[in-house]
Design a protein around this motif. Structure first.
Motif, PDB file in Angstrom:
ATOM      1  N   THR A 248       0.547  -9.553  -8.856  1.00 14.69           N
ATOM      2  CA  THR A 248      -0.694  -8.532  -8.440  1.00 14.69           C
ATOM      3  C   THR A 248      -1.013  -8.131  -7.038  1.00 14.69           C
ATOM      4  O   THR A 248      -1.282  -7.341  -7.254  1.00 14.69           O
ATOM      5  CB  THR A 248      -1.775  -9.820  -8.520  1.00 14.69           C
ATOM      6  OG1 THR A 248      -2.108  -9.976 -10.024  1.00 14.69           O
ATOM      7  CG2 THR A 248      -3.294  -8.934  -8.078  1.00 14.69           C
ATOM      8  N   GLU A 249      -0.064  -8.914  -6.571  1.00 11.43           N
ATOM      9  CA  GLU A 249       0.251  -8.290  -4.992  1.00 11.43           C
ATOM     10  C   GLU A 249       1.263  -6.445  -5.409  1.00 11.43           C
ATOM     11  O   GLU A 249       0.565  -5.576  -4.684  1.00 11.43           O
ATOM     12  CB  GLU A 249       1.163  -8.696  -3.729  1.00 11.43           C
ATOM     13  CG  GLU A 249       1.510  -8.085  -2.714  1.00 11.43           C
ATOM     14  CD  GLU A 249       1.752  -9.112  -2.339  1.00 11.43           C
ATOM     15  OE1 GLU A 249       1.706  -9.395  -0.875  1.00 11.43           O
ATOM     16  OE2 GLU A 249       3.311 -10.336  -2.065  1.00 11.43           O
ATOM     17  N   ALA A 250       1.980  -6.887  -5.911  1.00 12.69           N
ATOM     18  CA  ALA A 250       3.065  -5.440  -5.966  1.00 12.69           C
ATOM     19  C   ALA A 250       1.907  -4.457  -6.504  1.00 12.69           C
ATOM     20  O   ALA A 250       1.922  -3.483  -6.109  1.00 12.69           O
ATOM     21  CB  ALA A 250       3.921  -5.348  -7.123  1.00 12.69           C
ATOM     22  N   GLU A 251       1.068  -4.399  -7.749  1.00 15.44           N
ATOM     23  CA  GLU A 251      -0.090  -3.336  -8.580  1.00 15.44           C
ATOM     24  C   GLU A 251      -1.232  -2.762  -7.231  1.00 15.44           C
ATOM     25  O   GLU A 251      -1.357  -2.020  -6.639  1.00 15.44           O
ATOM     26  CB  GLU A 251      -0.768  -4.277  -9.285  1.00 15.44           C
ATOM     27  CG  GLU A 251      -1.504  -3.665  -9.559  1.00 15.44           C
ATOM     28  CD  GLU A 251      -2.771  -4.109 -11.022  1.00 15.44           C
ATOM     29  OE1 GLU A 251      -3.850  -3.482 -11.358  1.00 15.44           O
ATOM     30  OE2 GLU A 251      -2.418  -5.325 -11.344  1.00 15.44           O
ATOM     31  N   LEU A 252      -1.095  -4.176  -5.859  1.00 13.82           N
ATOM     32  CA  LEU A 252      -2.760  -3.649  -5.101  1.00 13.82           C
ATOM     33  C   LEU A 252      -1.546  -2.738  -4.508  1.00 13.82           C
ATOM     34  O   LEU A 252      -2.404  -1.379  -4.017  1.00 13.82           O
ATOM     35  CB  LEU A 252      -3.391  -4.552  -5.091  1.00 13.82           C
ATOM     36  CG  LEU A 252      -3.764  -4.361  -4.134  1.00 13.82           C
ATOM     37  CD1 LEU A 252      -5.059  -4.413  -4.195  1.00 13.82           C
ATOM     38  CD2 LEU A 252      -4.368  -6.242  -3.707  1.00 13.82           C
ATOM     39  N   PHE A 253      -0.972  -3.327  -3.866  1.00 16.17           N
ATOM     40  CA  PHE A 253      -0.002  -2.678  -2.351  1.00 16.17           C
ATOM     41  C   PHE A 253       0.145  -0.747  -3.610  1.00 16.17           C
ATOM     42  O   PHE A 253       0.844   0.102  -2.757  1.00 16.17           O
ATOM     43  CB  PHE A 253       0.922  -3.314  -1.892  1.00 16.17           C
ATOM     44  CG  PHE A 253       0.487  -3.684  -1.094  1.00 16.17           C
ATOM     45  CD1 PHE A 253       0.045  -3.745   0.747  1.00 16.17           C
ATOM     46  CD2 PHE A 253       0.367  -5.583  -0.789  1.00 16.17           C
ATOM     47  CE1 PHE A 253      -1.135  -4.237   1.486  1.00 16.17           C
ATOM     48  CE2 PHE A 253      -0.065  -6.129  -0.584  1.00 16.17           C
ATOM     49  CZ  PHE A 253      -0.535  -6.071   0.988  1.00 16.17           C
ATOM     50  N   MET A 277       4.684   0.475   4.608  1.00 19.50           N
ATOM     51  CA  MET A 277       3.738   1.208   4.246  1.00 19.50           C
ATOM     52  C   MET A 277       2.533   1.859   5.711  1.00 19.50           C
ATOM     53  O   MET A 277       2.422   3.209   4.904  1.00 19.50           O
ATOM     54  CB  MET A 277       3.458   1.651   2.578  1.00 19.50           C
ATOM     55  CG  MET A 277       1.921  -0.267   2.330  1.00 19.50           C
ATOM     56  SD  MET A 277       1.730  -1.069   1.108  1.00 19.50           S
ATOM     57  CE  MET A 277       2.648  -1.344   0.402  1.00 19.50           C
ATOM     58  N   ALA A 278       2.313   1.381   6.137  1.00 23.59           N
ATOM     59  CA  ALA A 278       1.181   1.557   7.324  1.00 23.59           C
ATOM     60  C   ALA A 278       2.161   2.459   8.018  1.00 23.59           C
ATOM     61  O   ALA A 278       3.312   2.880   8.361  1.00 23.59           O
ATOM     62  CB  ALA A 278       0.982  -0.089   8.119  1.00 23.59           C
ATOM     63  N   ASP A 279       1.169   2.790   8.657  1.00 27.84           N
ATOM     64  CA  ASP A 279       1.343   3.865   9.475  1.00 27.84           C
ATOM     65  C   ASP A 279       1.794   3.540  10.611  1.00 27.84           C
ATOM     66  O   ASP A 279       2.770   4.251  11.487  1.00 27.84           O
ATOM     67  CB  ASP A 279       0.009   5.110  10.239  1.00 27.84           C
ATOM     68  CG  ASP A 279      -0.387   5.609   9.115  1.00 27.84           C
ATOM     69  OD1 ASP A 279       0.253   6.288   8.018  1.00 27.84           O
ATOM     70  OD2 ASP A 279      -1.775   5.328   8.578  1.00 27.84           O
ATOM     71  N   ARG A 280       1.471   2.545  11.143  1.00 25.33           N
ATOM     72  CA  ARG A 280       2.354   1.867  12.561  1.00 25.33           C
ATOM     73  C   ARG A 280       2.164   0.711  12.223  1.00 25.33           C
ATOM     74  O   ARG A 280       1.298  -0.406  11.619  1.00 25.33           O
ATOM     75  CB  ARG A 280       1.578   2.338  13.572  1.00 25.33           C
ATOM     76  CG  ARG A 280       0.557   2.291  13.804  1.00 25.33           C
ATOM     77  CD  ARG A 280      -0.488   3.144  15.192  1.00 25.33           C
ATOM     78  NE  ARG A 280      -0.076   2.343  16.566  1.00 25.33           N
ATOM     79  CZ  ARG A 280      -1.329   1.932  16.558  1.00 25.33           C
ATOM     80  NH1 ARG A 280      -2.579   2.121  16.278  1.00 25.33           N
ATOM     81  NH2 ARG A 280      -1.016   1.362  18.498  1.00 25.33           N
ATOM     82  N   ILE A 281       3.200  -0.375  12.836  1.00 29.00           N
ATOM     83  CA  ILE A 281       2.854  -1.086  13.354  1.00 29.00           C
ATOM     84  C   ILE A 281       3.516  -1.898  14.811  1.00 29.00           C
ATOM     85  O   ILE A 281       4.136  -1.715  15.131  1.00 29.00           O
ATOM     86  CB  ILE A 281       4.918  -1.793  12.336  1.00 29.00           C
ATOM     87  CG1 ILE A 281       4.798  -1.400  11.108  1.00 29.00           C
ATOM     88  CG2 ILE A 281       4.537  -3.650  12.735  1.00 29.00           C
ATOM     89  CD1 ILE A 281       5.960  -1.725  10.492  1.00 29.00           C
ATOM     90  N   VAL A 282       2.444  -3.126  14.742  1.00 34.38           N
ATOM     91  CA  VAL A 282       2.080  -3.773  16.253  1.00 34.38           C
ATOM     92  C   VAL A 282       2.569  -5.595  16.333  1.00 34.38           C
ATOM     93  O   VAL A 282       2.182  -5.654  15.258  1.00 34.38           O
ATOM     94  CB  VAL A 282       0.851  -3.249  16.242  1.00 34.38           C
ATOM     95  CG1 VAL A 282       0.315  -4.541  18.123  1.00 34.38           C
ATOM     96  CG2 VAL A 282       0.425  -1.635  17.013  1.00 34.38           C
TER      97      VAL A 282
END
Length: 331
Positions: A248-253, A277-282
């Motif tokens: 489910t997690e893979a489907e969602l992302f 897949m985020a534009d940036r990571i903090v």
């Protein structure tokens, strides 16, 4: 008269027994009254509470709809009674239309940051701004209307599936198309339609034995559908897939870009495979931002993010190595 004195004695014994029973019951009732009075005092104290976050006398009107920039500027915050502050002069900007992933060890302040952004708390120092305007200048209800939030400790409403999702827009009539769309985006549509009474199925068994209880992952999908039904321009997600199974997690992302398109999004997670897949990571540590960049940039720097990513990847490799191997087929 023989035995004449026996009857009065029996009456006296019965009367004393009755008095004793009455006193015992009276004392028991007094104990119950005292116990209930303690609860009543708690209720009175609760009803007497006044919100610490209130609307200004002349609230500023909200800005035009669309992606917004949300920022913490020199924010300091300490929980009541705590000796050590969670944040001191924290600065972080969530840029309009971008997805920002926030990572860090437990206790770094990630969930507290979400509570400040949603105005569950106000900072003791600095300010939280929406497009450069201090959020304390807006009406709290109107400001929160711009936020779609999935908290780590989301609420499991003992209501129907329809009401659980529709609570994302309280006070508005249900829109069937939007309900279906939000549930589909959250991978909850098949779950809801498969319930005994579909959308009208009562979730949870607190009020009815025929209520349908759900697993933690299923409840999480319903909570995510509720946030998406709100259709807010800012989406805050604190461990939104912690209870989901891998499929489910893979489907969602897999459809994550569609979920966040046109929204300012904050994603808090411990699963580094989802932050890529985020534009940036903090990276947040000890209440401060210590790294900021894309997945590739942070790996190249070889800093704290690269270290945590490598540790988690090593954990996955170790689990695979320890898994029992299937015997080769006999030829």
């Amino acid at each position: 008269m023989p035995g004449g004195g026996l009857l009065p004695r029996r009456v006296m014994v019965a009367a004393l027994a009755g008095v004793r029973l009455g006193l015992s019951r009276g004392l028991a009732h007094l104990g119950e009254v005292y116990e209930h009075s303690l609860f009543f005092q708690n209720l009175t104290a609760f009803l007497g509470q006044r919100p610490s976050v209130v609307a200004p006398s002349s609230p500023r009107p909200l800005l035009a709809p669309g992606p917004h920039t949300l920022a913490l500027e020199n924010v300091s915050f300490t929980y009541p009674g705590a000796q050590k502050p969670v944040f001191e002069d924290l600065n972080l900007t969530l840029r309009a239309g971008e997805t920002t992933a926030l990572v860090g060890v437990n206790g770094a302040g990630k969930t507290t940051l979400v509570k400040l952004l949603t105005r569950l708390y106000d900072p003791q120092g600095g300010r939280v701004t929406l497009d450069g305007v201090d959020v304390r200048e807006f009406d709290p209800a109107a400001y929160r209307g711009q936020l779609g939030v999935v908290l780590q400790d989301f609420t499991r409403y003992q209501l129907s599936a329809r009401e659980n999702v529709a609570l994302g827009r309280i006070g508005e009539a249900d829109e069937e198309t939007r309900l279906q769309g939000a549930a589909r985006q959250a991978s909850a549509l098949e779950l809801i339609e498969g319930l005994p009474e579909g959308w009208n199925t009562l979730l949870g068994r607190q009020f009815h034995v025929r209520g349908q209880d759900l697993s933690g992952g299923q409840w999480q999908r319903v909570a995510l559908a509720r946030a998406l039904y709100r259709d807010a321009p800012i989406l805050l997600r604190d461990e939104p897939t912690a209870a989901l199974d891998a499929e489910t997690e893979a489907e969602l992302f897999g459809r994550y870009r569609d979920l966040t398109r046109g929204r300012t999004t904050l994603l808090i997670t411990h699963r580094f495979n989802t932050v890529r897949m985020a534009d940036r990571i903090v990276v947040l540590e000890h209440g401060q931002v210590i790294e900021d960049g894309t997945h590739a940039e942070l790996l190249r720097r070889g800093g704290r993010y690269a270290e945590m990513y490598a540790l988690q990847a090593e954990g996955y490799r170790s689990a695979e190595e320890q898994a029992p191997q299937m015997p080769e087929a006999l030829g």
